[in-house]
Every structure is written in C-alpha cells, then in structure tokens.
Design an enzyme around this catalytic site. Sequence first.
Site, short mmCIF file in Angstrom:
data_model
loop_
_atom_site.label_atom_id
_atom_site.label_comp_id
_atom_site.label_asym_id
_atom_site.label_seq_id
_atom_site.Cartn_x
_atom_site.Cartn_y
_atom_site.Cartn_z
N THR A 144 0.83 -1.20 0.00
CA THR A 144 0.00 0.00 0.00
C THR A 144 0.87 1.25 0.00
O THR A 144 1.96 1.26 0.58
CB THR A 144 -0.94 0.00 1.22
OG1 THR A 144 -1.63 1.25 1.28
CG2 THR A 144 -0.21 -0.20 2.53
N SER A 179 -1.36 3.14 10.64
CA SER A 179 -2.32 2.30 11.39
C SER A 179 -1.66 0.93 11.57
O SER A 179 -0.68 0.60 10.89
CB SER A 179 -3.63 2.13 10.61
OG SER A 179 -3.42 1.27 9.49
N TYR A 181 -2.92 -1.74 10.56
CA TYR A 181 -3.05 -2.39 9.25
C TYR A 181 -1.88 -2.01 8.34
O TYR A 181 -1.21 -2.86 7.76
CB TYR A 181 -4.38 -2.00 8.57
CG TYR A 181 -4.27 -2.06 7.07
CD1 TYR A 181 -4.14 -3.28 6.41
CD2 TYR A 181 -4.21 -0.89 6.30
CE1 TYR A 181 -3.96 -3.33 5.04
CE2 TYR A 181 -4.04 -0.94 4.93
CZ TYR A 181 -3.91 -2.16 4.30
OH TYR A 181 -3.72 -2.22 2.95
N HIS A 182 -1.64 -0.68 8.19
CA HIS A 182 -0.57 -0.25 7.30
C HIS A 182 0.78 -0.81 7.78
O HIS A 182 1.65 -1.16 6.98
CB HIS A 182 -0.53 1.28 7.20
CG HIS A 182 -1.66 1.87 6.39
ND1 HIS A 182 -2.81 2.37 6.95
CD2 HIS A 182 -1.82 2.03 5.05
CE1 HIS A 182 -3.62 2.83 6.00
NE2 HIS A 182 -3.06 2.63 4.83
N LYS A 185 1.58 -4.23 6.51
CA LYS A 185 2.11 -4.25 5.14
C LYS A 185 3.62 -4.00 5.14
O LYS A 185 4.34 -4.55 4.31
CB LYS A 185 1.42 -3.18 4.30
CG LYS A 185 -0.05 -3.41 4.08
CD LYS A 185 -0.27 -4.50 3.05
CE LYS A 185 -1.71 -4.60 2.62
NZ LYS A 185 -1.97 -5.72 1.74
P1 NAD Z 1 -11.25 -7.23 0.43
O1 NAD Z 1 -11.45 -7.26 1.91
O2 NAD Z 1 -12.40 -6.86 -0.43
O3 NAD Z 1 -10.69 -8.65 -0.08
C1 NAD Z 1 -9.72 -9.38 0.60
C2 NAD Z 1 -10.07 -10.86 0.44
O4 NAD Z 1 -9.05 -11.64 1.08
C3 NAD Z 1 -11.40 -11.22 1.10
O5 NAD Z 1 -12.21 -11.92 0.19
C4 NAD Z 1 -11.00 -12.09 2.29
O6 NAD Z 1 -11.97 -13.08 2.60
C5 NAD Z 1 -9.67 -12.67 1.84
N1 NAD Z 1 -8.76 -13.03 2.95
C6 NAD Z 1 -8.34 -12.24 3.96
N2 NAD Z 1 -7.52 -12.92 4.78
C7 NAD Z 1 -7.42 -14.17 4.27
C8 NAD Z 1 -6.71 -15.33 4.68
N3 NAD Z 1 -5.97 -15.37 5.80
N4 NAD Z 1 -6.80 -16.46 3.91
C9 NAD Z 1 -7.56 -16.46 2.78
N5 NAD Z 1 -8.26 -15.38 2.36
C10 NAD Z 1 -8.18 -14.25 3.10
O7 NAD Z 1 -10.00 -6.26 0.16
P2 NAD Z 1 -9.59 -5.50 -1.20
O8 NAD Z 1 -10.11 -4.12 -1.13
O9 NAD Z 1 -9.91 -6.36 -2.35
O10 NAD Z 1 -8.01 -5.44 -1.02
C11 NAD Z 1 -7.20 -6.49 -1.53
C12 NAD Z 1 -5.74 -6.20 -1.24
O11 NAD Z 1 -5.39 -4.97 -1.85
C13 NAD Z 1 -5.42 -6.05 0.25
O12 NAD Z 1 -4.18 -6.65 0.52
C14 NAD Z 1 -5.34 -4.56 0.45
O13 NAD Z 1 -4.47 -4.25 1.50
C15 NAD Z 1 -4.81 -4.08 -0.89
N6 NAD Z 1 -5.24 -2.70 -1.21
C16 NAD Z 1 -6.57 -2.38 -1.32
C17 NAD Z 1 -6.94 -1.07 -1.62
C18 NAD Z 1 -8.37 -0.63 -1.75
O14 NAD Z 1 -8.61 0.59 -1.93
N7 NAD Z 1 -9.34 -1.51 -1.69
C19 NAD Z 1 -5.93 -0.10 -1.80
C20 NAD Z 1 -4.58 -0.47 -1.68
C21 NAD Z 1 -4.25 -1.78 -1.37
N1 USQ Z 2 -11.21 9.91 4.93
C1 USQ Z 2 -12.12 10.95 5.10
N2 USQ Z 2 -13.44 10.65 5.11
C2 USQ Z 2 -13.91 9.37 4.96
C3 USQ Z 2 -12.99 8.32 4.77
C4 USQ Z 2 -11.65 8.63 4.78
O1 USQ Z 2 -11.73 12.11 5.23
O2 USQ Z 2 -15.13 9.18 4.99
C5 USQ Z 2 -9.77 10.21 4.88
C6 USQ Z 2 -8.93 9.46 5.91
O3 USQ Z 2 -8.83 10.18 7.12
C7 USQ Z 2 -7.60 9.33 5.17
C8 USQ Z 2 -8.00 9.23 3.72
O4 USQ Z 2 -9.32 9.76 3.63
O5 USQ Z 2 -6.86 10.49 5.33
C9 USQ Z 2 -8.01 7.82 3.17
O6 USQ Z 2 -8.82 7.00 3.96
P1 USQ Z 2 -9.54 5.70 3.32
O7 USQ Z 2 -10.40 5.09 4.38
O8 USQ Z 2 -10.16 6.06 2.04
O9 USQ Z 2 -8.29 4.79 2.97
P2 USQ Z 2 -7.19 4.10 3.90
O10 USQ Z 2 -7.63 3.99 5.30
O11 USQ Z 2 -5.89 4.78 3.65
O12 USQ Z 2 -7.16 2.63 3.32
C10 USQ Z 2 -7.52 2.30 1.96
C11 USQ Z 2 -7.71 0.80 1.90
C12 USQ Z 2 -6.39 0.12 2.24
C13 USQ Z 2 -5.29 0.65 1.34
C14 USQ Z 2 -5.19 2.16 1.38
C15 USQ Z 2 -4.26 2.73 0.31
O13 USQ Z 2 -8.74 0.40 2.80
O14 USQ Z 2 -6.53 -1.29 2.08
O15 USQ Z 2 -4.06 0.11 1.74
O16 USQ Z 2 -6.50 2.72 1.09
S1 USQ Z 2 -3.37 4.14 0.90
O17 USQ Z 2 -4.33 5.11 1.43
O18 USQ Z 2 -2.64 4.68 -0.23
O19 USQ Z 2 -2.50 3.66 1.95
#
Ligand code: NAD
Ligand code: USQ
Length: 384
Positions: A144, A179, A181-182, A185
């Site tokens: 990420t 966070s 979470y981050h 990664k």
């Molecule tokens: P999502 O929650 O929609 O999908 C993740 C999938 O992984 C789910 O179907 C879940 O059941 C599965 N999963 C989780 N843990 C597992 C495990 N231990 N074993 C098997 N399956 C498992 O998430 P997404 O939005 O599709 O994100 C996918 C990936 O992309 C993540 O790694 C996330 O960090 C990354 N990412 C997402 C975004 C975004 O904006 N959605 C942005 C940047 C990075």
């Molecule tokens: N934010 C708002 N209002 C909202 C939601 C979010 O102001 O209703 C702000 C947050 O405070 C933050 C930014 O928008 O500053 C992004 O928040 P987000 O919830 O859209 O995204 P984030 O928490 O960063 O996480 C999402 C995905 C994660 C991925 C990440 C990419 O859930 O899996 O890793 O985006 S990045 O942001 O580049 O790290």
Amino acid sequence: MKVLVIGGDGYCGWATALYLSNKGYQVGILDSLVRRYWDLQLKAETLTPIAPIEKRLECWKGETGKSIELFLGDITNYDFLLGALKKFEPDTIVHFGEQRSAPFSMIDREHAVMTQVNNVVGTLNILYAMKEHFPDCHLVKLGTMGEYGTPNIDIEEGYITIEHNGRTDTLPYPKQPGSYYHLSKVHDTHNIQFACKIWGLRATDLNQGIVYGVLTDETKMHETLINRLDYDGVFGTALNRFCIQAAVGHPLTVYGTGGQTRGFLDIRDTVRCMELAIANPAEPGQLRVFNQFTEMFSIEELALKVKDAATAMGLKVEINNLDNPRFELEEHYFNAKNTKLIDLGLEPHNLSDSLIDSLLNFAIRYKDRVDESQILPKVSWHRK
Ligand code: NAD
Ligand code: USQ
C-alpha cells in the site's frame, strides 16, 4: 500461464480473477471468505448484493465458458495452503488475501493482533511454501502507498539513494505507516525482501493507492458477477463512500480539514496493473516495488468533485468537516513517483466527471440497501 488469486472473493481480487480469466490465463481463486464473516460481525453489508462465491463462478462459466478453480480455506493454515498450491501448481501467485481496513485494525487490541497475525503469518506461509516447493513462482503481493506515510520529500518507488557522510547507498525507502493495518504491510515487505535475498525468490510488491469504482468489463457482464462496494465507516474508502453518501443525501464525511493527499486509481487500472506485473515478472532474488496509483488528490478536492457532480444531477449535498478520528497530518507535502507501471504500458483511466456521474448513478440504483447508521466513523485512533 496459471495464476492463483489469493483473496479472489474480495473487491480487487474478484475483478482481477475475472479479468485474467477473460484474457486467457488459467485462474484459481483461494479465499477463506473471512471478509464476508467480518461484514456480518460489523452488521455492515456492501452496497451491492454479492452472490455466494460458488454462484459467481457458475455464472462466469455460463457467461464465458471459462472455469475458475476454487480453494476455500485460510492461508494462515500452512497445510491447507500447501495442499492448494500443490494441486494448482501456479506460475504466479497474486496475493490480495489480507485484512485491509485501517479502522478495523484500530478497533482494539484483538483487532490489531488479528490483523497483524492474519496478514504477516499468511504472507510468511506463502514465502515458505514458495521456498520449499515453488522457487520459480512469481509472487505479486499487494502492498500500500500508506507504507510510506506522508514524508516531507518526494516518495520514490520502494528504494531511495542516500548520500551520508561521503558514502552512498540505495536503501529501502523509509516507512511511516499510519495504522496497525498499514504497519502489517511494512512487516510483509520486510519479510518478502529477506526471503528474496536469502532464497532467491522473485516478488513484486505493488504499493497500491486507494481504489475507486466498481464496474469492470467482466463484472458488468451479469448481475450475479457484481463486485462488492463498501460504504461503511470501517471498510468504505474515501471516493466510493462520498458517492454513496451523496446518493442518499448524507453530508460528505471529510475528516478534519481534508488536506490529506493520497494516491488513487480506478479499479479498471488495478486489474490492468496485475496483468502487467504478471506478464513482466521480477528476476530471481529480486523484490521489485511499483507504486500503483494514477493520480493524487486531497480528500477535500474529492469531496468538492462529488458535490459538484451530484448538484448537477439535482441532488442536495453538503460537506461536513468532522473531527478527525485518525492520527494523521491534515496539511502536508505529498509527491509520489508512479512511472514504473506506466513504463510497462499502463494507460490510466483518469478520474473524470463521467466516472463520478456513473458511480453516483450506480449508488442511486442500490441506495435502498444503504444503512445510514453505518456511515459515520466509529473507530478512533486517539486515547480515550
Ligand atoms: P477485500 O477485503 O475486499 O478482499 C480481501 C479478500 O481476502 C477477502 O475476500 C477475504 O476473505 C480474503 N482473505 C483475507 N484474509 C485471508 C486469509 N488469511 N486467507 C484467505 N483469504 C483471506 O479487500 P480488497 O479491497 O480487495 O483489497 C485487496 C488487497 O489490496 C489487500 O491486501 C489490500 O491491503 C490491498 N489494497 C486495497 C486497496 C483498496 O482501496 N481496496 C488499496 C490499496 C491496497
Ligand atoms: N477519509 C475521510 N473521510 C472518509 C474516509 C476517509 O476524510 O469518509 C480520509 C482518511 O482520514 C484518510 C484518507 O481519507 O486520510 C483515506 O482514507 P480511506 O479510508 O479512504 O483509505 P485508507 O484507510 O488509507 O485505506 C484504503 C484501503 C487500504 C489501502 C489504502 C491505500 O482500505 O486497504 O491500503 O487505502 S493508501 O491510502 O494509499 O495507503
């Protein structure tokens, strides 16, 4: 080429699995379905009615004649993971299978521990399975942009050349995640880097920005193939949330001043980036890092864009600057490089008014499914 999409029932994974299958790749999906379980726990449903995975795959076969093999289980269970890999024998593993919400990881100790165990152990199991049985397999791992945080200098793609006391080295770019979470990664990145170095594995770490949009050529073929679209305060992300909020007449939830700037991309670019990374694999012993986003926006800018588009459609939209529940800079420098995927052939779908219009119309179509009590953020980073 055989590609196993771990996390293939999720938002990015489902769109990617269908896209690759359509392109002629032999695709398998591995997923524990834990994300559907977390939704149930949070009592938060996706905006869209997503079909059970078996029904989705049946529909895909019916529409295209293409089969996708399904492996249901958890990658933190090494025996299950190894069994699935031995049966499928992938050339590439695409790993989306993690807990991906920053707020979810900040709910309490249990959620922080669960996030880090799920993500770090899952990835470590994949690395060991590759070392023992599939040393030539290419790992395409989702990282990420948030690994870098918001430093007051330009963000490079994974590595930075530093001159210090007259000596120079190229080193991993400093990480300042925001966070638990981050942070998971960042831990993954270090584990992958070490495994590539000592065992000669090959991996690509895709530091993806925030994904928006819902339709891809494949998921729009049939209602049963529809993708998830999260809007709740835990899993919903900025632009998607704003469009759904506008559709139901909820004030747009900008946290703090909205000066937070991030990298963003259209889900149609997510799937194309996967194809590019797979088709151009890393060398043995190499961890490549690509910054996977196409444009940078502040949150305030996005809220204004959505407000303008929604107003033009006749919707009444206000922007509400809420107290920021997160611990993050609201005004900061942000300039990240993103040329490596473009060099490989990515032609970005930039955020256009018509995309926002179509996302708004999509949200209006499903707006009766919105539970407004799920919109405001409930998770705080701050000590009570
Ligand atoms: P999502 O929650 O929609 O999908 C993740 C999938 O992984 C789910 O179907 C879940 O059941 C599965 N999963 C989780 N843990 C597992 C495990 N231990 N074993 C098997 N399956 C498992 O998430 P997404 O939005 O599709 O994100 C996918 C990936 O992309 C993540 O790694 C996330 O960090 C990354 N990412 C997402 C975004 C975004 O904006 N959605 C942005 C940047 C990075
Ligand atoms: N934010 C708002 N209002 C909202 C939601 C979010 O102001 O209703 C702000 C947050 O405070 C933050 C930014 O928008 O500053 C992004 O928040 P987000 O919830 O859209 O995204 P984030 O928490 O960063 O996480 C999402 C995905 C994660 C991925 C990440 C990419 O859930 O899996 O890793 O985006 S990045 O942001 O580049 O790290």
